[in-house]
Design an enzyme around this catalytic site. Structure first.
Site, short mmCIF file in Angstrom:
data_model
loop_
_atom_site.label_atom_id
_atom_site.label_comp_id
_atom_site.label_asym_id
_atom_site.label_seq_id
_atom_site.Cartn_x
_atom_site.Cartn_y
_atom_site.Cartn_z
N ASP A 68 -127.85 71.51 70.02
CA ASP A 68 -127.30 70.23 70.46
C ASP A 68 -127.51 70.01 71.95
O ASP A 68 -127.91 70.92 72.68
CB ASP A 68 -125.80 70.14 70.11
CG ASP A 68 -125.01 71.40 70.48
OD1 ASP A 68 -125.54 72.24 71.22
OD2 ASP A 68 -123.86 71.54 70.02
N ASN A 137 -111.96 73.31 66.84
CA ASN A 137 -111.59 72.49 65.69
C ASN A 137 -112.48 72.79 64.47
O ASN A 137 -112.50 72.04 63.52
CB ASN A 137 -111.68 70.99 66.05
CG ASN A 137 -113.09 70.59 66.50
OD1 ASN A 137 -114.01 71.40 66.44
ND2 ASN A 137 -113.24 69.35 66.92
N HIS A 139 -115.82 73.06 64.57
CA HIS A 139 -117.18 72.49 64.60
C HIS A 139 -118.23 73.57 64.80
O HIS A 139 -117.97 74.63 65.35
CB HIS A 139 -117.30 71.36 65.63
CG HIS A 139 -117.36 71.75 67.08
ND1 HIS A 139 -116.80 70.97 68.07
CD2 HIS A 139 -117.92 72.80 67.72
CE1 HIS A 139 -117.04 71.52 69.25
NE2 HIS A 139 -117.70 72.64 69.06
N GLU A 144 -118.51 67.46 64.26
CA GLU A 144 -117.06 67.43 64.36
C GLU A 144 -116.43 67.33 62.95
O GLU A 144 -117.12 67.00 61.98
CB GLU A 144 -116.64 66.23 65.21
CG GLU A 144 -117.18 66.27 66.65
CD GLU A 144 -116.41 67.23 67.56
OE1 GLU A 144 -115.98 68.31 67.10
OE2 GLU A 144 -116.23 66.89 68.75
C1 GLP Z 1 -119.48 73.77 72.02
C2 GLP Z 1 -120.89 73.75 71.39
C3 GLP Z 1 -120.92 74.65 70.21
C4 GLP Z 1 -120.19 75.93 70.59
C5 GLP Z 1 -118.71 75.65 70.60
C6 GLP Z 1 -117.84 76.82 71.00
O1 GLP Z 1 -118.94 72.51 72.15
N1 GLP Z 1 -121.41 72.47 71.04
O2 GLP Z 1 -122.27 74.89 69.81
O3 GLP Z 1 -120.44 76.93 69.68
O4 GLP Z 1 -118.45 74.49 71.34
O5 GLP Z 1 -117.77 76.99 72.37
P1 GLP Z 1 -117.15 78.26 73.09
O6 GLP Z 1 -118.06 79.40 72.81
O7 GLP Z 1 -117.15 77.88 74.55
O8 GLP Z 1 -115.80 78.47 72.53
#
Ligand code: GLP
Length: 257
Positions: A68, A137, A139, A144
């Site tokens: 993404d 959440n 995702h 989402e």
């Molecule tokens: C982000 C990314 C995801 C990532 C997730 C977890 O928003 N778009 O690909 O895996 O949130 O993030 P973190 O590792 O900082 O908890």
């Protein structure tokens, strides 16, 4: 059946994943890898680069596709996922810049860019190994809650919760409201997927996701995928109970020194 491997510490988890990913590159130097961002992967990428160097493995022939990218940031912003990847991975090893791909957030038509990105992935022969983190959440990528399990790469609106979660890493700019993301069906086509979940803050959402396939919990789109392994540390597993026979939970055996 969902395979879940539990590690005593995140260091043990990253070490095992770094060995696995170094072996993937050694066995298939031209592999197509799906890459993720987020805090979870910062220390992992450092460990992987170290491991690959020790194993004498080159990243130069790999092709990579990130999950993404934010829409609406200034070109040259340090907050893009492209900038994150350069900082934490691409700039630290011998990746070929022409073979590292993220959705381009600056084209005039994000919808057309999403279609182009999905085609580029297919054109590369699909993803051999996909790395995934878990949002607070549920995702994966920026899919989402409520995203269709049949979704493809597309432009999406970010929830307030996701924007708040990611605000901590943002410098100098407002957290964008939109992004481009691979879809859940796109991700599920990867031949192997590693979903990495660390820290107590993820314990509740991991337990909710594991209750069954449910579009309110996007990661659950992957349950039943034959090439999926969840790698979680003990803190992230602390709310798991009554998994029944839906989940095979294995403790990672520590190797003798
Ligand atoms: C982000 C990314 C995801 C990532 C997730 C977890 O928003 N778009 O690909 O895996 O949130 O993030 P973190 O590792 O900082 O908890």
């Amino acid at each position: 059946m969902v395979e879940l491997t539990e590690f005593d510490s995140r260091a043990a988890l990253f070490d095992r994943l770094a060995r696995t990913m170094s072996a993937v590159v050694r066995d298939k130097p031209t592999a197509v890898l799906g890459l993720a961002t987020g805090r979870t992967f910062v220390d992992f990428y450092a460990r992987w680069v170290e491991r690959a160097r020790a194993d004498g493995v080159s990243f130069g022939a790999l092709r990579t596709f990130n999950l993404d990218e934010y829409l609406g940031l200034a070109p040259g912003s340090p907050n893009t996922f492209r900038a994150y990847m350069e900082r934490h991975l691409f700039g630290r090893a011998d990746f070929d810049p022409a073979r590292t791909h993220l959705p381009d957030p600056w084209v005039p038509d994000p919808g057309a860019e999403a279609v182009r990105y999905e085609r580029a992935l297919q054109g590369a022969g699909g993803i051999d190994v996909q790395l995934l983190g878990l949002g607070n959440n549920g995702h994966i990528g920026f899919n989402e809650p409520g995203s269709s399990f049949a979704s493809r790469t597309r432009a999406v609106e970010l929830t307030a919760e996701t924007r708040a979660q990611n605000a901590a890493d943002f410098a100098g700019e407002a957290v964008p409201t939109r992004a481009l993301t691979m879809g859940l069906a796109t991700i599920a086509e990867a031949r192997r997927c590693y979903l990495v979940v660390v820290g107590e803050a993820k314990a509740g959402i991991l337990a909710r996701c594991l209750a069954g396939r449910d579009e309110r919990y996007p990661a659950s789109a992957l349950w039943g995928h034959p090439g999926l392994e969840i790698l979680a540390d003990a803190a992230a597993c602390s709310a798991l109970e009554n998994l029944g026979d839906r989940v095979r939970r294995t403790k990672h055996a520590v190797r003798a020194a």
